[in-house]
Design a protein around this motif. Structure first.
Motif, PDB file in Angstrom:
ATOM      1  N   UNK A  27       0.800  -1.209   0.000  1.00 48.34           N
ATOM      2  CA  UNK A  27       0.000   0.000   0.000  1.00 48.34           C
ATOM      3  C   UNK A  27       0.841   1.270   0.000  1.00 48.34           C
ATOM      4  N   UNK A  28       2.171   1.176   0.108  1.00 51.22           N
ATOM      5  CA  UNK A  28       3.032   2.353   0.044  1.00 51.22           C
ATOM      6  C   UNK A  28       3.531   2.524  -1.390  1.00 51.22           C
ATOM      7  N   UNK A  29       2.992   3.495  -2.129  1.00 41.15           N
ATOM      8  CA  UNK A  29       3.389   3.682  -3.538  1.00 41.15           C
ATOM      9  C   UNK A  29       4.860   4.041  -3.654  1.00 41.15           C
ATOM     10  N   UNK A  30       5.461   3.635  -4.765  1.00 45.35           N
ATOM     11  CA  UNK A  30       6.875   3.910  -4.966  1.00 45.35           C
ATOM     12  C   UNK A  30       7.180   5.398  -4.987  1.00 45.35           C
ATOM     13  N   UNK A  31       6.272   6.205  -5.579  1.00 50.48           N
ATOM     14  CA  UNK A  31       6.564   7.636  -5.622  1.00 50.48           C
ATOM     15  C   UNK A  31       6.584   8.248  -4.225  1.00 50.48           C
ATOM     16  N   UNK A  32       5.811   7.661  -3.288  1.00 49.28           N
ATOM     17  CA  UNK A  32       5.836   8.135  -1.906  1.00 49.28           C
ATOM     18  C   UNK A  32       7.153   7.758  -1.249  1.00 49.28           C
ATOM     19  N   UNK A  33       7.611   6.522  -1.465  1.00 48.61           N
ATOM     20  CA  UNK A  33       8.892   6.090  -0.918  1.00 48.61           C
ATOM     21  C   UNK A  33      10.031   6.954  -1.456  1.00 48.61           C
ATOM     22  N   UNK A  34       9.974   7.281  -2.757  1.00 49.51           N
ATOM     23  CA  UNK A  34      10.999   8.138  -3.355  1.00 49.51           C
ATOM     24  C   UNK A  34      11.015   9.520  -2.714  1.00 49.51           C
ATOM     25  N   UNK A  35       9.811  10.081  -2.499  1.00 46.20           N
ATOM     26  CA  UNK A  35       9.733  11.419  -1.903  1.00 46.20           C
ATOM     27  C   UNK A  35      10.171  11.388  -0.440  1.00 46.20           C
ATOM     28  N   UNK A  36       9.824  10.332   0.278  1.00 44.24           N
ATOM     29  CA  UNK A  36      10.266  10.191   1.669  1.00 44.24           C
ATOM     30  C   UNK A  36      11.789  10.105   1.722  1.00 44.24           C
ATOM     31  N   UNK A  37      12.375   9.374   0.793  1.00 46.91           N
ATOM     32  CA  UNK A  37      13.838   9.293   0.739  1.00 46.91           C
ATOM     33  C   UNK A  37      14.437  10.669   0.457  1.00 46.91           C
ATOM     34  N   UNK A  38      13.869  11.387  -0.495  1.00 51.24           N
ATOM     35  CA  UNK A  38      14.383  12.723  -0.846  1.00 51.24           C
ATOM     36  C   UNK A  38      14.318  13.654   0.360  1.00 51.24           C
ATOM     37  N   UNK A  40      14.228  12.819   3.493  1.00 53.95           N
ATOM     38  CA  UNK A  40      15.157  12.347   4.519  1.00 53.95           C
ATOM     39  C   UNK A  40      16.573  12.815   4.217  1.00 53.95           C
ATOM     40  N   UNK A  41      16.971  12.733   2.957  1.00 53.10           N
ATOM     41  CA  UNK A  41      18.309  13.200   2.581  1.00 53.10           C
ATOM     42  C   UNK A  41      18.443  14.709   2.802  1.00 53.10           C
ATOM     43  N   UNK A  42      17.404  15.460   2.440  1.00 52.15           N
ATOM     44  CA  UNK A  42      17.429  16.905   2.648  1.00 52.15           C
ATOM     45  C   UNK A  42      17.508  17.231   4.138  1.00 52.15           C
ATOM     46  N   UNK A  43      16.755  16.505   4.939  1.00 52.78           N
ATOM     47  CA  UNK A  43      16.750  16.725   6.393  1.00 52.78           C
ATOM     48  C   UNK A  43      18.129  16.452   6.982  1.00 52.78           C
ATOM     49  N   UNK A  44      18.815  15.432   6.457  1.00 52.42           N
ATOM     50  CA  UNK A  44      20.125  15.050   6.988  1.00 52.42           C
ATOM     51  C   UNK A  44      21.223  16.047   6.608  1.00 52.42           C
ATOM     52  N   UNK A  45      21.026  16.786   5.506  1.00 51.66           N
ATOM     53  CA  UNK A  45      22.048  17.736   5.070  1.00 51.66           C
ATOM     54  C   UNK A  45      21.723  19.175   5.459  1.00 51.66           C
ATOM     55  N   UNK A  46      20.493  19.409   5.913  1.00 55.99           N
ATOM     56  CA  UNK A  46      20.089  20.775   6.276  1.00 55.99           C
ATOM     57  C   UNK A  46      20.780  21.224   7.561  1.00 55.99           C
ATOM     58  N   UNK A  47      20.983  22.529   7.668  1.00 57.26           N
ATOM     59  CA  UNK A  47      21.597  23.114   8.859  1.00 57.26           C
ATOM     60  C   UNK A  47      20.570  23.898   9.671  1.00 57.26           C
ATOM     61  N   UNK A  48      19.710  24.614   8.968  1.00 55.89           N
ATOM     62  CA  UNK A  48      18.698  25.424   9.628  1.00 55.89           C
ATOM     63  C   UNK A  48      17.649  24.536  10.298  1.00 55.89           C
ATOM     64  N   UNK A  53      12.908  20.752  10.537  1.00 61.46           N
ATOM     65  CA  UNK A  53      11.564  20.454  11.030  1.00 61.46           C
ATOM     66  C   UNK A  53      10.562  20.361   9.890  1.00 61.46           C
ATOM     67  N   UNK A  54      10.718  21.209   8.880  1.00 63.22           N
ATOM     68  CA  UNK A  54       9.803  21.186   7.741  1.00 63.22           C
ATOM     69  C   UNK A  54       9.934  19.888   6.960  1.00 63.22           C
ATOM     70  N   UNK A  55      11.168  19.437   6.739  1.00 60.83           N
ATOM     71  CA  UNK A  55      11.377  18.178   6.023  1.00 60.83           C
ATOM     72  C   UNK A  55      10.820  17.000   6.827  1.00 60.83           C
ATOM     73  N   UNK A  56      11.080  16.995   8.124  1.00 59.63           N
ATOM     74  CA  UNK A  56      10.584  15.913   8.981  1.00 59.63           C
ATOM     75  C   UNK A  56       9.060  15.883   8.994  1.00 59.63           C
ATOM     76  N   UNK A  57       8.461  17.068   9.100  1.00 62.46           N
ATOM     77  CA  UNK A  57       7.000  17.158   9.158  1.00 62.46           C
ATOM     78  C   UNK A  57       6.361  16.656   7.874  1.00 62.46           C
ATOM     79  N   UNK A  58       6.915  17.081   6.727  1.00 57.78           N
ATOM     80  CA  UNK A  58       6.358  16.643   5.444  1.00 57.78           C
ATOM     81  C   UNK A  58       6.525  15.141   5.258  1.00 57.78           C
TER      82      UNK A  58
END
Length: 210
Positions: A27-38, A40-48, A53-58
């Motif tokens: 039930x988890x579409x691939x496009x959702x998994x791809x966006x969750x990965x994206x 997560x990567x943004x959250x891990x490299x962000x400094x602000x 928080x915005x990446x985690x929330x989304x």
């Protein structure tokens, strides 16, 4: 006494599917998994902190829509993003007696030799290229460019205009067919869209695409 049916949530990833390269028929579409990965990567490299928080929330919102949750597992120093159904959890741990089908989980490596340190820069480059294709050639080609950007960034962590002929062949014959579900209009112009991506980036299209 420890419950034999309870394991730490971060250690349950080895019960997941075949990873990001395998199609997920749950039930988890691939496009959702791809966006969750994206995200997560943004959250891990962000400094602000606000960005983080915005990446985690989304990310959490997307997973909540499908009753999934995420964890990061450490595999000998390499982090792996684990996505699995919320119903497997109880009080922060995985209940093994609730796991009905291990293939419902998704494992996505977040580190490795093919992933550059500046993944966020790569993703920004790809998104800018998508926007340029969309602006110059319309939404159908723009949607195909976005599809290619997801593939290039999430599977190879590289600019999409740097994809090789073999990688483009994988995109066309495997990723698009099994994971992306493009519209008929998108399918009809996919070859042209790939050419427009490379043309917009002023790069030559690799010869082999099949």
């Amino acid at each position: 006494m420890t419950d034999p049916n309870a394991v730490d949530a971060d250690g349950a990833g080895d019960r997941g599917g075949d990873g990001a390269d395998a199609p997920n028929d749950t039930e988890l579409p691939r496009e959702v998994a791809d966006e969750v990965e994206r995200l997560t990567r943004l959250e891990r490299t962000a400094v602000d902190e606000n960005e983080i928080e915005a990446y985690e929330s989304r990310r959490d919102e997307l997973l909540d829509e499908h009753d999934f949750t995420s964890r990061i597992r450490d595999d000998d120093g390499d982090d792996v993003l684990i996505l699995h159904p919320e119903e497997w959890h109880e009080d922060g741990v995985i209940r093994t007696d609730r796991i009905d089908d291990i293939d419902r989980a998704v494992e996505i490596p977040l580190e490795g030799a093919e992933n550059p340190d500046d993944w966020e820069t790569v993703d920004e480059h790809n998104r800018d290229l998508v926007a340029a294709v969309r602006a110059d050639h319309g939404d159908v080609h723009g949607d195909n460019a976005a599809m290619l950007a997801d593939f290039a960034g999430n599977h190879y962590a590289k600019p999409m205009d740097a994809l090789t002929g073999d990688e483009l062949a994988e995109f066309r014959t495997e990723y698009v067919v099994r994971n992306a579900w493009p519209s008929e209009k998108q399918q009809n112009v996919l070859s042209e869209s790939i050419e427009l991506v490379f043309e917009t980036a002023t790069e030559a299209v690799p010869k082999r695409q099949f």
